[in-house]
Write an enzyme that holds these catalytic residues in place. Structure first.
Site, mmCIF file in Angstrom:
data_model
loop_
_atom_site.group_PDB
_atom_site.id
_atom_site.type_symbol
_atom_site.label_atom_id
_atom_site.label_comp_id
_atom_site.label_asym_id
_atom_site.label_seq_id
_atom_site.Cartn_x
_atom_site.Cartn_y
_atom_site.Cartn_z
ATOM 1 N N ASP A 1 -16.106 9.593 5.758
ATOM 2 C CA ASP A 1 -14.997 8.646 5.705
ATOM 3 C C ASP A 1 -13.754 9.384 6.190
ATOM 4 O O ASP A 1 -13.701 10.614 6.167
ATOM 5 C CB ASP A 1 -14.789 8.125 4.271
ATOM 6 N N ARG B 1 0.820 -1.220 0.000
ATOM 7 C CA ARG B 1 0.000 0.000 0.000
ATOM 8 C C ARG B 1 0.853 1.269 0.000
ATOM 9 O O ARG B 1 0.402 2.324 -0.445
ATOM 10 C CB ARG B 1 -0.908 0.024 1.234
HETATM 11 C C1 LIG Z 1 -14.260 -1.458 3.133
HETATM 12 S S1 LIG Z 1 -14.802 0.219 3.138
HETATM 13 C C2 LIG Z 1 -16.551 0.000 3.422
HETATM 14 C C3 LIG Z 1 -17.389 0.846 2.508
HETATM 15 C C4 LIG Z 1 -18.902 0.655 2.658
HETATM 16 N N1 LIG Z 1 -19.342 0.963 3.996
HETATM 17 C C5 LIG Z 1 -19.311 -0.739 2.276
HETATM 18 O O1 LIG Z 1 -19.631 -1.555 3.141
HETATM 19 O O2 LIG Z 1 -19.295 -1.067 1.080
HETATM 20 C C6 LIG Z 1 -14.218 0.759 4.739
HETATM 21 C C7 LIG Z 1 -14.085 2.285 4.828
HETATM 22 O O3 LIG Z 1 -13.885 2.639 6.213
HETATM 23 C C8 LIG Z 1 -13.036 3.766 6.247
HETATM 24 N N2 LIG Z 1 -12.439 3.903 7.579
HETATM 25 C C9 LIG Z 1 -11.488 3.140 8.164
HETATM 26 N N3 LIG Z 1 -11.161 3.626 9.370
HETATM 27 C C10 LIG Z 1 -11.949 4.713 9.571
HETATM 28 C C11 LIG Z 1 -12.074 5.653 10.643
HETATM 29 N N4 LIG Z 1 -11.347 5.559 11.764
HETATM 30 N N5 LIG Z 1 -12.979 6.651 10.509
HETATM 31 C C12 LIG Z 1 -13.729 6.757 9.387
HETATM 32 N N6 LIG Z 1 -13.647 5.913 8.335
HETATM 33 C C13 LIG Z 1 -12.756 4.901 8.435
HETATM 34 C C14 LIG Z 1 -12.013 3.467 5.147
HETATM 35 O O4 LIG Z 1 -11.351 4.632 4.699
HETATM 36 C C15 LIG Z 1 -12.880 2.809 4.069
HETATM 37 O O5 LIG Z 1 -13.263 3.707 3.073
#
Ligand SMILES: C[S@@+](CC[C@H](N)C(=O)[O-])C[C@H]1O[C@@H](n2cnc3c(N)ncnc32)[C@H](O)[C@@H]1O
Length: 296
Positions: free
Chosen positions: A166, A57
């Site tokens: 996000d 990454r």
């Molecule tokens: C796998 S995606 C899920 C997207 C959508 N909710 C779905 O289920 O299709 C996880 C997202 O969580 C976000 N994320 C991770 N840690 C986070 C945090 N501490 N606060 C806010 N967002 C976070 C990541 O940037 C990523 O875009």
């Protein structure tokens, strides 16, 4: 049969071909520094053995910065406060799609959108708030907004908002752009495809744009779920799906308790398929597969 017929050829370890040298050195100490920062800044818990993930990454970032090793990158991170954002953007996992885990959206349609639409048909001016927490590149909040736009006639005569947040600013920029590759339409059930323009004439590499009225229902904001939540009022439904999977148990439990405080009595919490809420959270009732209701 001669006794030595099946004897395997012995190859000593010195004779094995050497693994190709990696472009950047990632020492155990640098790995630990980077996993600690991921945990401190985003709650992302990367266990031992995730060296390849960190490497793959971040390699592009090191190249872009012209750095020679992860040690140099750790020093750069320590000396450059703004770099934490790029670091989190690079290591976050953003996989998502339209109508992912479709049973959540069918539940949302029948238990949130349709009752709201019925009430709005009797009397306009109703208020509805939905939060897509960890929205990635927008497929989840756009799915929610398409359902609301489909069900609620005269949606503009009501106060309907989808908050989409996000931590990753790159995916948020992509989400706000409202453009998706032509192939994304395959994930969208037929009744909703009319919300995309360009569907008839874009080639495989073409772009589809989401209907402007669907776009205007959504506000995209950067928000770290571990930080303060500057909200006024409660949500009718919160989607936090496939986000907590990256958090450890105490972080996840604390987050769920905060979500409960943020949902209206009788409102809904949708979590990812592998994130069922183990343990008891008072005030929350399991009502379906990874669907929870705030008790009244
Ligand atoms: C796998 S995606 C899920 C997207 C959508 N909710 C779905 O289920 O299709 C996880 C997202 O969580 C976000 N994320 C991770 N840690 C986070 C945090 N501490 N606060 C806010 N967002 C976070 C990541 O940037 C990523 O875009």
């Amino acid at each position: 049969m001669p006794a030595n017929r099946h004897r395997a050829t012995v190859v000593t370890i010195d004779q094995l071909p050497a693994a190709p040298p990696r472009e950047f050195v990632l020492s155990q100490a640098d790995f630990q520094t980077l996993t600690r920062l991921a945990y401190e800044h985003a709650g992302i818990s990367l266990s031992e053995g995730k060296q390849n993930l960190i490497y793959s990454r971040l390699a592009r970032r090191l190249r872009a910065l012209g750095l020679e090793s992860f040690r140099h990158y750790c020093n750069y991170l320590a000396a450059t406060p703004g770099e934490v954002e790029n670091f989190i953007n690079a290591i976050s996992t953003n996989h998502t799609k339209f109508f992912r885990e479709a049973h959540h959206f069918e539940h949302f349609r029948t238990h949130v959108a349709v009752p709201f639409a019925r009430a709005a048909a009797r009397k306009a001016g109703g208020r509805l708030r939905v939060w897509s927490a960890g929205c990635s590149s927008g497929e989840e909040p756009y799915t929610i907004a398409m359902i609301l736009k489909s069900e609620v006639e005269n949606i503009g005569g009501n106060d309907v908002r989808v908050l989409a947040t996000d931590i990753d600013t790159d995916v948020l920029a992509k989400a706000a752009n409202a453009q998706f590759s032509a192939g994304a339409i395959d994930e969208v059930p037929k009744p909703y495809r009319g919300f995309f323009t360009g569907s008839a004439d874009v080639g495989a590499n073409g772009k589809l744009v989401i209907d402007n009225e669907v776009q205007t229902l959504i506000a995209f904001r950067r928000l770290n779920l571990l930080g303060p939540w500057p909200f006024h009022g409660l949500f009718d439904a919160i989607f936090c799906r496939n986000v907590m999977i990256y958090f450890d148990a105490p972080t996840k439990a604390a987050l769920i308790d905060r979500f409960i405080q943020q949902i209206k009595a009788g409102g809904w919490l949708y979590v990812g398929h592998s994130e069922s809420l183990i343990g008891t959270h008072s005030g929350l009732q399991l009502v379906g597969r990874t669907i929870y209701r705030r008790e009244t």
